[in-house]
Design an enzyme around this catalytic site. Structure first.
Site, PDB file in Angstrom:
ATOM      1  CD  GLU A 107       2.210   7.138  10.157  1.00  0.00           C
ATOM      2  OE1 GLU A 107       3.229   7.566   9.604  1.00  0.00           O
ATOM      3  OE2 GLU A 107       1.271   7.878  10.492  1.00  0.00           O
ATOM      4  NE  ARG A 138      -1.908   5.463  11.680  1.00  0.00           N
ATOM      5  CZ  ARG A 138      -1.061   5.744  12.661  1.00  0.00           C
ATOM      6  NH1 ARG A 138      -0.367   6.873  12.638  1.00  0.00           N
ATOM      7  NH2 ARG A 138      -0.900   4.941  13.693  1.00  0.00           N
ATOM      8  CG  HIS A 186      -4.038  -0.948 -20.679  1.00  0.00           C
ATOM      9  ND1 HIS A 186      -4.275  -1.690 -21.811  1.00  0.00           N
ATOM     10  CD2 HIS A 186      -5.247  -0.521 -20.248  1.00  0.00           C
ATOM     11  CE1 HIS A 186      -5.574  -1.675 -22.084  1.00  0.00           C
ATOM     12  NE2 HIS A 186      -6.193  -0.983 -21.135  1.00  0.00           N
TER      13      HIS A 186
END
Ligand code: F6P
Length: 505
Positions: free
Chosen positions: A337, A252, A368
């Site tokens: 993670e 990562r 919204h």
């Protein structure tokens, strides 16, 4: 004997719970104190944490916590390329990919980057014939960073049309096939381990697609991006098209390595290098700045305050910039993670909640859809807004003005609230947010934004005493999937019934 970390937490919990409005009233210097800027090259990024509940006292308390947690020493180890991932006995050398870290690691990273540059430029110059499309196959850290960066940066600079495919659901790959001409398509197989079942299954199917569509040498159209180059060669990729990276770069944290190949293919080497330079600016800031002035560390102070003192179970990130629509999913892996752990580096149970659940979306769309809950719901959700002063679009400036005004209005509304005699129409206010405002979302700024979040995640981990660089939590499910595939083993009655219903028993 008292534990300095516990003592620091005790003090933090005794601090007053003044409202945000009161904090601004009490301290006219608040904005100056809680805003900081990092230059990223041509522009910079403003980090405004003034609409959080951090105060001078709390900042001091958290500095004491950082000291008790040995933050400075852990940070030194990170940049020195020493072991910071104890369970796997590894360093975490993603900063070296940006030129910041241990000399030998930087040299190695630069040599690998030079190889990648040669290949990218050769492909752009036609060495592999006409290449109009790249299907990048990878998952998790081997996909989320490239997907984010390509989506953010390659909108108007298309040198090569890149499709990132991660899911093993064949629909994902089929969608990419539909958009690509097999005769002018390259396949990048991105996997640190080169064993991940989703990636290898997709890679085989991509080869079959090339073959079935008249490509005589499908392996000749494959580039491998991996920390296990021998496995890529064994699988069939020619060594000249295997781009390795170091085992000490976590999945990562790997978009800076050869995993960034599709980014360089999409935007060109210069912009990829600019992204690395932007990240390096944040590395230098994080490495060299002490205490509360250290912006990723300061952000971690606020993260922990909300998670551990105010009981926030989630944090939300809203990019008021369509180019960052994939940032929340990128951050989900980075933060959850890394820090979704229950034990400390010593294997003891943690002394409080760890990573909150990261979620988010883009503004103004989210206003919204989910902002009702943020303004009036019962959950406390610290929010992060991210926006760029310069627009990314070429349309009437009205678009960008409306976008930015809405972003700032949401932060103001969450904080101020509004009283009403009608309970359904009243807003409690005092809801925290932070705003990250970029001068422009250029490649260097994107690099800086990602590096900021990497270091913030690391700082959170150190303050909690956990290891952010392993991820054993993902193994059990993989293991059971393998057992199901192998057959011969019985599982719980619910799983057995599902397998039966799907014809997999
Ligand atoms: O399953 C989690 C994980 O190991 C991630 O940490 C990693 O980014 C992803 O799988 C992909 O792994 P690889 O790059 O080895 O294919």
């Amino acid at each position: 004997m008292s534990d300095p970390r516990t003592d620091a937490w005790q003090v933090i919990r005794t601090r007053s719970d003044a409202t945000l409005a009161e904090l601004f009233e009490r301290d006219p210097e608040r904005v100056g104190k809680l805003c900081g800027r990092i230059d990223t090259g041509e522009g910079g990024v403003l980090f405004d944490w003034s609409k959080t509940h951090l105060t001078d006292e709390l900042l001091g308390d958290f500095e004491a916590l950082a000291e008790a947690a040995g933050f400075a020493e852990m940070r030194r180890k990170l940049f020195a390329g020493e072991v910071v991932n104890g369970t796997e006995n590894r360093a975490a050398e993603h900063p070296a990919l940006r030129g910041v870290g241990k000399e030998a690691s930087i040299e190695e990273a630069m040599a690998l980057a030079a190889r990648m540059k040669l290949l990218v430029e050769a492909i752009h110059d036609g060495a592999l014939g006409e290449v109009n499309h790249l299907i990048h196959i990878g998952i998790g850290g081997s996909a989320l960073g490239p997907a984010l960066a390509v989506d953010a940066l390659a909108r108007d600079l298309k040198r090569c049309d890149v499709h990132v495919v991660s899911n093993v659901d064949g629909l994902a790959l089929e969608e990419a096939f539909m958009a690509c001409d097999p005769a002018t398509t390259l396949i990048a197989v991105a996997s640190k381990t080169f064993t991940t079942i989703e990636t290898m299954t997709n890679a085989e199917s991509a080869l079959a697609w090339l073959r079935d569509n008249g490509v005589v040498d499908p392996y000749g159209r494959v580039v491998a991006l991996t920390a296990s180059p021998e496995k890529a060669v064994e699988w069939g990729v020619d060594e000249t098209r295997v781009l390795p990276f170091s085992q000490s770069v976590g999945g990562r944290y790997s978009l800076w390595s050869s995993i960034g190949f599709p980014i360089a293919m999409a935007v060109g080497w210069e912009d990829f290098a600019a992204m690395l330079d932007g990240a390096a600016r944040v590395d230098a800031h994080f490495r060299d700045t002490g205490g509360r002035a250290n912006l990723p560390l300061r952000a971690a102070f606020a993260d922990l305050y909300y998670a551990r003192v105010r009981g926030a179970e989630t944090r939300a990130v809203f990019a008021y910039d369509e180019r960052l629509r994939l940032l929340p999913s990128y951050l989900q892996q980075l933060e959850m993670e890394s820090n979704g752990k229950s034990v400390t580096v010593d294997g003891a149970p943690v002394d409080g909640p760890t990573a909150p659940i990261t979620w988010g979306g883009v503004g103004t769309d989210a206003q919204h859809a989910v902002f009702q809950l943020l303004h009036q719901g019962t959950h406390l959700v610290p929010i992060e807004f991210i926006a760029s002063v310069a627009p990314g679009d070429q349309l009437d400036l009205a678009h960008h003005r409306i976008l930015l005004m809405n972003c700032f209005a949401q932060g103001a509304a969450l904080m101020a609230g509004r009283a009403s005699d009608d309970p359904a129409r009243s807003y409690p206010g005092n809801r925290p947010s932070a705003t990250i405002l970029c001068d422009d979302l250029d490649p260097a700024t994107l690099g800086a934004l990602v590096a900021f979040h990497e270091h913030r995640t690391f700082a959170n981990a150190v303050l909690m005493g956990i290891n952010p660089f392993d991820q054993f939590g993902v193994e059990l499910g993989k293991d059971i999937a393998r057992k199901i595939e192998a057959g011969g083993e019985r599982f719980d009655p619910s799983t057995e019934a599902l397998l039966e219903a799907a014809g997999l028993a």
